[in-house]
Design a protein around this motif. Structure first.
Motif, PDB file in Angstrom:
ATOM      1  N   GLU A  88      -8.709 -55.623  30.519  1.00  0.00           N
ATOM      2  CA  GLU A  88      -9.647 -56.553  31.156  1.00  0.00           C
ATOM      3  C   GLU A  88      -8.919 -57.467  32.128  1.00  0.00           C
ATOM      4  O   GLU A  88      -9.420 -57.767  33.226  1.00  0.00           O
ATOM      5  CB  GLU A  88     -10.380 -57.376  30.102  1.00  0.00           C
ATOM      6  CG  GLU A  88     -11.476 -56.629  29.362  1.00  0.00           C
ATOM      7  CD  GLU A  88     -12.294 -57.553  28.485  1.00  0.00           C
ATOM      8  OE1 GLU A  88     -12.716 -58.627  28.977  1.00  0.00           O
ATOM      9  OE2 GLU A  88     -12.505 -57.222  27.310  1.00  0.00           O
ATOM     10  N   MET A  89      -7.742 -57.926  31.735  1.00  0.00           N
ATOM     11  CA  MET A  89      -6.962 -58.782  32.632  1.00  0.00           C
ATOM     12  C   MET A  89      -6.453 -57.995  33.824  1.00  0.00           C
ATOM     13  O   MET A  89      -6.493 -58.476  34.969  1.00  0.00           O
ATOM     14  CB  MET A  89      -5.811 -59.430  31.855  1.00  0.00           C
ATOM     15  CG  MET A  89      -6.284 -60.464  30.841  1.00  0.00           C
ATOM     16  SD  MET A  89      -4.932 -61.374  30.024  1.00  0.00           S
ATOM     17  CE  MET A  89      -4.514 -60.247  28.688  1.00  0.00           C
TER      18      MET A  89
ATOM     19  N   LEU B 243      -7.724 -59.147  37.627  1.00  0.00           N
ATOM     20  CA  LEU B 243      -6.712 -59.648  38.564  1.00  0.00           C
ATOM     21  C   LEU B 243      -6.531 -58.717  39.752  1.00  0.00           C
ATOM     22  O   LEU B 243      -6.403 -59.169  40.900  1.00  0.00           O
ATOM     23  CB  LEU B 243      -5.387 -59.859  37.830  1.00  0.00           C
ATOM     24  CG  LEU B 243      -5.373 -61.044  36.855  1.00  0.00           C
ATOM     25  CD1 LEU B 243      -4.220 -60.922  35.865  1.00  0.00           C
ATOM     26  CD2 LEU B 243      -5.267 -62.372  37.623  1.00  0.00           C
TER      27      LEU B 243
ATOM     28  N   LEU C  21       0.955 -64.889  32.985  1.00  0.00           N
ATOM     29  CA  LEU C  21       0.084 -65.017  31.822  1.00  0.00           C
ATOM     30  C   LEU C  21       0.791 -64.406  30.623  1.00  0.00           C
ATOM     31  O   LEU C  21       1.463 -63.380  30.748  1.00  0.00           O
ATOM     32  CB  LEU C  21      -1.244 -64.286  32.023  1.00  0.00           C
ATOM     33  CG  LEU C  21      -2.186 -64.714  33.154  1.00  0.00           C
ATOM     34  CD1 LEU C  21      -1.745 -64.109  34.483  1.00  0.00           C
ATOM     35  CD2 LEU C  21      -3.624 -64.265  32.847  1.00  0.00           C
TER      36      LEU C  21
ATOM     37  N   HIS D 145      -8.011 -55.841  25.757  1.00  0.00           N
ATOM     38  CA  HIS D 145      -7.861 -57.182  26.324  1.00  0.00           C
ATOM     39  C   HIS D 145      -6.919 -57.154  27.534  1.00  0.00           C
ATOM     40  O   HIS D 145      -7.187 -57.798  28.557  1.00  0.00           O
ATOM     41  CB  HIS D 145      -7.300 -58.135  25.269  1.00  0.00           C
ATOM     42  CG  HIS D 145      -8.249 -58.446  24.157  1.00  0.00           C
ATOM     43  ND1 HIS D 145      -9.524 -58.925  24.371  1.00  0.00           N
ATOM     44  CD2 HIS D 145      -8.103 -58.362  22.798  1.00  0.00           C
ATOM     45  CE1 HIS D 145     -10.129 -59.118  23.211  1.00  0.00           C
ATOM     46  NE2 HIS D 145      -9.290 -58.784  22.242  1.00  0.00           N
ATOM     47  N   LEU D 146      -5.825 -56.419  27.405  1.00  0.00           N
ATOM     48  CA  LEU D 146      -4.892 -56.320  28.521  1.00  0.00           C
ATOM     49  C   LEU D 146      -5.565 -55.667  29.722  1.00  0.00           C
ATOM     50  O   LEU D 146      -5.412 -56.122  30.865  1.00  0.00           O
ATOM     51  CB  LEU D 146      -3.659 -55.517  28.101  1.00  0.00           C
ATOM     52  CG  LEU D 146      -2.780 -56.160  27.022  1.00  0.00           C
ATOM     53  CD1 LEU D 146      -1.704 -55.181  26.556  1.00  0.00           C
ATOM     54  CD2 LEU D 146      -2.128 -57.438  27.543  1.00  0.00           C
TER      55      LEU D 146
ATOM     56  N   ARG E  16      -6.388 -63.552  27.196  1.00  0.00           N
ATOM     57  CA  ARG E  16      -7.514 -63.214  28.080  1.00  0.00           C
ATOM     58  C   ARG E  16      -8.530 -64.354  28.142  1.00  0.00           C
ATOM     59  O   ARG E  16      -8.955 -64.767  29.225  1.00  0.00           O
ATOM     60  CB  ARG E  16      -8.192 -61.930  27.599  1.00  0.00           C
ATOM     61  CG  ARG E  16      -9.420 -61.546  28.438  1.00  0.00           C
ATOM     62  CD  ARG E  16     -10.220 -60.438  27.779  1.00  0.00           C
ATOM     63  NE  ARG E  16     -10.647 -60.792  26.439  1.00  0.00           N
ATOM     64  CZ  ARG E  16     -11.644 -61.621  26.156  1.00  0.00           C
ATOM     65  NH1 ARG E  16     -12.325 -62.208  27.126  1.00  0.00           N
ATOM     66  NH2 ARG E  16     -11.959 -61.878  24.904  1.00  0.00           N
TER      67      ARG E  16
ATOM     68  N   THR F 267       3.254 -55.552  34.514  1.00  0.00           N
ATOM     69  CA  THR F 267       3.377 -55.716  33.068  1.00  0.00           C
ATOM     70  C   THR F 267       4.629 -54.985  32.622  1.00  0.00           C
ATOM     71  O   THR F 267       5.387 -54.475  33.456  1.00  0.00           O
ATOM     72  CB  THR F 267       2.122 -55.188  32.344  1.00  0.00           C
ATOM     73  OG1 THR F 267       2.163 -55.580  30.969  1.00  0.00           O
ATOM     74  CG2 THR F 267       1.999 -53.678  32.449  1.00  0.00           C
TER      75      THR F 267
ATOM     76  N   GLN G 202      -6.493 -67.841  29.537  1.00  0.00           N
ATOM     77  CA  GLN G 202      -5.644 -67.865  30.728  1.00  0.00           C
ATOM     78  C   GLN G 202      -6.189 -67.095  31.927  1.00  0.00           C
ATOM     79  O   GLN G 202      -5.822 -67.397  33.068  1.00  0.00           O
ATOM     80  CB  GLN G 202      -4.247 -67.334  30.378  1.00  0.00           C
ATOM     81  CG  GLN G 202      -3.535 -68.153  29.315  1.00  0.00           C
ATOM     82  CD  GLN G 202      -2.214 -67.558  28.876  1.00  0.00           C
ATOM     83  OE1 GLN G 202      -1.533 -66.856  29.626  1.00  0.00           O
ATOM     84  NE2 GLN G 202      -1.822 -67.815  27.637  1.00  0.00           N
ATOM     85  N   LEU G 203      -7.045 -66.098  31.685  1.00  0.00           N
ATOM     86  CA  LEU G 203      -7.515 -65.277  32.798  1.00  0.00           C
ATOM     87  C   LEU G 203      -8.318 -66.094  33.804  1.00  0.00           C
ATOM     88  O   LEU G 203      -8.093 -65.992  35.022  1.00  0.00           O
ATOM     89  CB  LEU G 203      -8.342 -64.098  32.272  1.00  0.00           C
ATOM     90  CG  LEU G 203      -8.935 -63.175  33.350  1.00  0.00           C
ATOM     91  CD1 LEU G 203      -7.834 -62.590  34.236  1.00  0.00           C
ATOM     92  CD2 LEU G 203      -9.753 -62.058  32.705  1.00  0.00           C
TER      93      LEU G 203
ATOM     94  N   VAL H  69       1.372 -59.975  33.415  1.00  0.00           N
ATOM     95  CA  VAL H  69       0.583 -60.049  32.190  1.00  0.00           C
ATOM     96  C   VAL H  69       1.403 -59.389  31.090  1.00  0.00           C
ATOM     97  O   VAL H  69       1.616 -58.179  31.103  1.00  0.00           O
ATOM     98  CB  VAL H  69      -0.772 -59.329  32.339  1.00  0.00           C
ATOM     99  CG1 VAL H  69      -1.542 -59.365  31.020  1.00  0.00           C
ATOM    100  CG2 VAL H  69      -1.592 -59.946  33.463  1.00  0.00           C
TER     101      VAL H  69
END
Length: 272
Positions: free
Chosen positions: A103-104, A108, A12, A100-101, A63, A117, A66-67, A80
Motif C-alpha cells: 500500500e505504501m 508513494l 518511513l 501494508h508495505l 502505513r 526498500t 507515516q504514509l 520504506v
C-alpha cells in the motif's frame, strides 16, 4: 528525473530507519537514513530530508501513521523499511505485512516518488536462538520483491550478501545495526539508486576474526537472551512498545545541515 537528482527525501519505517544502534538518545541518532541522505546531499546540495520513522512500529502502524504525512511532503525519493517488528510477534502474517508495505509502495509511486526498500538478512545467522524465524524472513523477502516489482520500487538486496550477517554489523542486541551496519545499508541504498560515486564495496566481507569456541558461543547466547530477549518479551506481554510516547525525530523536510525542531520547541518559539 535522472538517477541521483533528488531534492526531497522522506524516510518511513521503524527503529532501524530512526537510527537505533548508531548514536543514542543523548547525543542523537544517525542511522542509515541519515547516512543515505548524506550520500544524496553530496550529489545534490539542495537536498531536503525528513525522517518519519518511530521505533517499535509494526508495518501497519508505519502505513497508518507515516504514509499520510509522507505524501503531504511530496517526496521525489522515499525509503520504506518495515516488517522486522512484525516478524518477532507470535501472530506473524507475511501476506498482511507485505500488504501494508505494498500500500505504501503504491501510494508513494503514484504520487511521483522513486521508492526504495530492502530485503532482510537471515536472522538465524545473526542470533542463533532466532533460527525458528528464518522461514518468516525468507517468506517476507519474497513478498517484498514481488510487491516492489509490481510498482517499480527499487530493492536493495541486502539479504543476498553474507556480510550482512557479520556480527560486527550489529549491536549487542542483534536487532539493530551498528554504526558500521548502518553505513553499509546506506551504501547499499546509494548503489541501488545508481547514485554517482556509489559501488558494491558494501558487499565485501570484513577481515577475518577469531571464531569463538562452542562454549563461548553458548555463553554469549545466554547473555543475549537475559539482557535483550527477556526484556523484549516482557514488554510484549505487558502490551508495551519501545516507541510508546515517541514521535518522528525529523518530521519536516529540512536541509541536511539543519537541526529538526521538536513540537515542544516549536510551541515555545510561537508562545514565548
Amino acid at each position: 528525473m535522472p538517477h541521483g537528482e533528488y531534492l526531497r527525501y522522506v524516510a518511513l519505517g521503524d527503529s532501524q530507519t530512526e537510527g537505533l544502534g548508531d548514536g543514542n538518545d543523548t547525543v542523537g541518532l544517525r542511522g542509515f537514513a541519515d547516512r543515505f541522505a548524506e550520500h544524496l546531499a553530496a550529489v545534490n546540495p539542495g537536498l531536503r530530508y525528513a525522517n518519519l520513522a518511530v521505533r517499535g512500529r509494526v508495518a501497519g502502524q508505519v502505513r497508518a501513521e507515516q504514509l499520510g504525512p509522507a505524501l503531504a511532503l511530496r517526496p521525489d525519493l522515499a525509503t520504506v523499511v518495515a516488517g522486522v517488528n512484525d516478524l518477532l510477534r507470535p501472530r506473524f502474517d507475511a501476506a498482511e505485512v507485505a500488504g501494508h508495505l505494498e500500500e505504501m509502495f503504491a501510494a508513494l509511486t503514484a504520487a511521483g516518488a522513486h521508492v526504495v526498500t530492502l530485503t532482510f538478512p537471515d536472522v538465524g545467522k545473526i542470533a542463533p536462538l532466532a533460527r525458528p524465524l528464518r522461514s518468516r524472513v525468507f517468506d517476507l523477502n519474497t513478498r517484498i520483491r514481488a510487491a516492489a516489482a509490481r510498482h517499480g520500487v527499487t530493492v536493495a538486496e541486502t539479504a543476498r550478501h553474507a556480510v550482512t550477517t557479520d556480527p560486527r554489523l550489529w549491536t549487542a542486541d542483534r536487532l539493530h545495526a551498528s554504526p558500521l551496519g548502518h553505513e553499509r545499508i546506506a551504501a547499499a541504498l546509494a548503489q541501488a539508486v545508481h547514485l554517482p560515486g556509489s559501488d558494491d564495496a558494501w558487499t565485501r566481507p570484513l577481515p577475518p576474526q577469531t571464531v569463538p569456541s562452542g562454549r563461548q558461543a553458548a555463553a554469549a547466547e545466554l547473555r543475549w537472551a537475559a539482557a535483550f530477549l527477556a526484556p523484549w518479551l516482557g514488554r510484549r506481554l505487558r502490551g508495551r512498545s519501545s516507541g510508546d510516547g515517541r514521535t518522528a525525530k525529523r518530521p519536516q523536510l529540512l536541509p541536511l545541515s539543519a537541526s529538526p525542531v521538536s513540537p515542544v520547541d516549536a510551541e515555545r518559539r510561537e508562545f514565548p
